[in-house]
Design a protein around this motif. Structure first.
Motif, mmCIF file in Angstrom:
data_model
loop_
_atom_site.group_PDB
_atom_site.id
_atom_site.type_symbol
_atom_site.label_atom_id
_atom_site.label_comp_id
_atom_site.label_asym_id
_atom_site.label_seq_id
_atom_site.Cartn_x
_atom_site.Cartn_y
_atom_site.Cartn_z
ATOM 1 N N LYS A 98 0.846 -1.193 0.000
ATOM 2 C CA LYS A 98 0.000 0.000 0.000
ATOM 3 C C LYS A 98 0.879 1.239 0.000
ATOM 4 C CE LYS A 98 -3.232 0.467 2.949
ATOM 5 N NZ LYS A 98 -4.018 0.494 4.190
ATOM 6 N N VAL A 99 0.416 2.297 -0.671
ATOM 7 C CA VAL A 99 1.120 3.573 -0.630
ATOM 8 C C VAL A 99 0.701 4.294 0.646
ATOM 9 C CG1 VAL A 99 1.444 5.796 -1.768
ATOM 10 C CG2 VAL A 99 1.221 3.731 -3.139
ATOM 11 N N VAL A 100 1.687 4.631 1.461
ATOM 12 C CA VAL A 100 1.443 5.354 2.711
ATOM 13 C C VAL A 100 2.413 6.521 2.788
ATOM 14 C CG1 VAL A 100 0.597 3.306 3.939
ATOM 15 C CG2 VAL A 100 3.020 3.892 4.040
ATOM 16 N N GLU A 101 2.098 7.488 3.642
ATOM 17 C CA GLU A 101 3.014 8.587 3.886
ATOM 18 C C GLU A 101 3.724 8.322 5.200
ATOM 19 O OE1 GLU A 101 2.760 13.243 3.147
ATOM 20 O OE2 GLU A 101 1.518 12.628 4.839
ATOM 21 N N GLY A 102 5.036 8.498 5.201
ATOM 22 C CA GLY A 102 5.779 8.256 6.424
ATOM 23 C C GLY A 102 7.263 8.459 6.235
ATOM 24 N N VAL A 103 8.027 7.912 7.177
ATOM 25 C CA VAL A 103 9.475 8.042 7.168
ATOM 26 C C VAL A 103 10.055 7.169 6.059
ATOM 27 C CG1 VAL A 103 11.596 7.690 8.491
ATOM 28 C CG2 VAL A 103 9.531 8.502 9.644
ATOM 29 N N ILE A 104 10.929 7.761 5.265
ATOM 30 C CA ILE A 104 11.691 7.035 4.259
ATOM 31 C C ILE A 104 13.075 6.806 4.861
ATOM 32 C CG2 ILE A 104 12.682 7.146 1.936
ATOM 33 C CD1 ILE A 104 10.291 9.131 1.308
ATOM 34 N N ARG A 105 13.376 5.557 5.187
ATOM 35 C CA ARG A 105 14.647 5.240 5.835
ATOM 36 C C ARG A 105 15.776 5.736 4.930
ATOM 37 N NH1 ARG A 105 15.398 1.483 9.840
ATOM 38 N NH2 ARG A 105 13.406 0.505 9.345
ATOM 39 N N SER A 106 16.556 6.695 5.442
ATOM 40 C CA SER A 106 17.556 7.396 4.632
ATOM 41 C C SER A 106 18.818 7.660 5.427
ATOM 42 C CB SER A 106 16.994 8.748 4.172
ATOM 43 O OG SER A 106 15.752 8.601 3.519
ATOM 44 N N THR A 107 19.939 7.758 4.706
ATOM 45 C CA THR A 107 21.226 8.043 5.335
ATOM 46 C C THR A 107 21.962 9.100 4.522
ATOM 47 O OG1 THR A 107 21.399 5.805 6.218
ATOM 48 C CG2 THR A 107 23.450 7.046 6.026
ATOM 49 N N PHE A 108 22.567 10.030 5.246
ATOM 50 C CA PHE A 108 23.342 11.108 4.627
ATOM 51 C C PHE A 108 24.706 11.154 5.285
ATOM 52 C CE2 PHE A 108 18.895 12.007 4.566
ATOM 53 C CZ PHE A 108 18.664 12.340 3.244
ATOM 54 N N VAL A 109 25.736 11.292 4.473
ATOM 55 C CA VAL A 109 27.083 11.495 4.992
ATOM 56 C C VAL A 109 27.423 12.953 4.719
ATOM 57 C CG1 VAL A 109 29.501 10.820 4.846
ATOM 58 C CG2 VAL A 109 27.700 9.089 4.574
ATOM 59 N N LEU A 110 27.812 13.659 5.777
ATOM 60 C CA LEU A 110 28.131 15.079 5.684
ATOM 61 C C LEU A 110 29.625 15.271 5.904
ATOM 62 C CD1 LEU A 110 25.298 16.471 8.016
ATOM 63 C CD2 LEU A 110 25.142 15.812 5.611
ATOM 64 N N ASP A 111 30.201 16.205 5.163
ATOM 65 C CA ASP A 111 31.607 16.537 5.415
ATOM 66 C C ASP A 111 31.694 17.518 6.576
ATOM 67 O OD1 ASP A 111 31.099 19.133 4.408
ATOM 68 O OD2 ASP A 111 32.191 18.783 2.533
ATOM 69 N N GLU A 112 32.893 17.965 6.865
ATOM 70 C CA GLU A 112 33.134 18.835 8.020
ATOM 71 C C GLU A 112 32.422 20.179 7.921
ATOM 72 O OE1 GLU A 112 36.722 16.138 7.464
ATOM 73 O OE2 GLU A 112 35.388 17.266 6.165
ATOM 74 N N GLU A 113 32.075 20.602 6.708
ATOM 75 C CA GLU A 113 31.392 21.890 6.516
ATOM 76 C C GLU A 113 29.873 21.748 6.429
ATOM 77 O OE1 GLU A 113 34.262 21.218 4.331
ATOM 78 O OE2 GLU A 113 35.312 22.034 6.065
#
Length: 157
Positions: A115-130
């Motif tokens: 089913k299509v639902v609205e919610g959290v999309i399990r995601s990962t971000f890598v950020l640099d020092e800035e």
């Protein structure tokens, strides 16, 4: 559907409460590489698997200069209980109105049991020092994600 971020994007600013009720902002994370991951709910099976994988990999991640920060919609008290129950040694942030999730594209329509639902999309971000995004991943799987991430970052176990 919220707009997704990509490599080279500036990480959206935020200030959220951590598991102890202390404010943490993106500015506080600058100066060190950061793995910022969004997960649906503390103490659920998949989220526990993912958090424990980060816990078990924290030495290699920190050794390579990365800190880990998890973000969910859970209240600080639940995050504190999750952290204590599973021996998590990294910061967990509370985003109850999912505004930061939306700013990072980690909130929107997804498939859940067909089913299509609205919610959290399990995601990962890598950020640099800035605070620039060097890696953006959406719809990641809880199981095996941390091992794949370490491999992509060139970090040995």
């Amino acid at each position: 559907m919220t707009e997704r971020l990509d490599t080279g994007s500036a990480a959206p600013e935020f200030t959220l409460a951590d598991q102890d009720g202390n404010d943490v902002s993106l500015a506080d994370l600058r100066g060190r590489k950061t793995v910022l991951y969004f997960y649906p709910a503390a103490m659920t099976p998949g989220c526990t698997t993912q958090a424990c994988d980060f816990r078990d990999s924290i030495s290699s991640l920190e050794g390579a200069g990365y800190r880990v920060v998890g973000i969910s919609r859970d209240e600080p008290s639940k995050l504190r209980a999750f952290r204590e129950r599973d021996g998590l040694t990294f910061t967990l942030l509370s985003d109850p109105d999912h505004a930061v999730h939306a700013a990072y594209g980690a909130w929107g329509e997804k498939m859940n049991y067909g089913k299509v639902v609205e919610g959290v999309i399990r995601s990962t971000f890598v950020l640099d020092e800035e605070g620039t995004i060097t890696l953006a991943q959406y719809n990641v799987k809880a199981t095996g994600h941390v091992a794949r991430l370490r491999k992509q970052l060139g970090i040995d176990a």
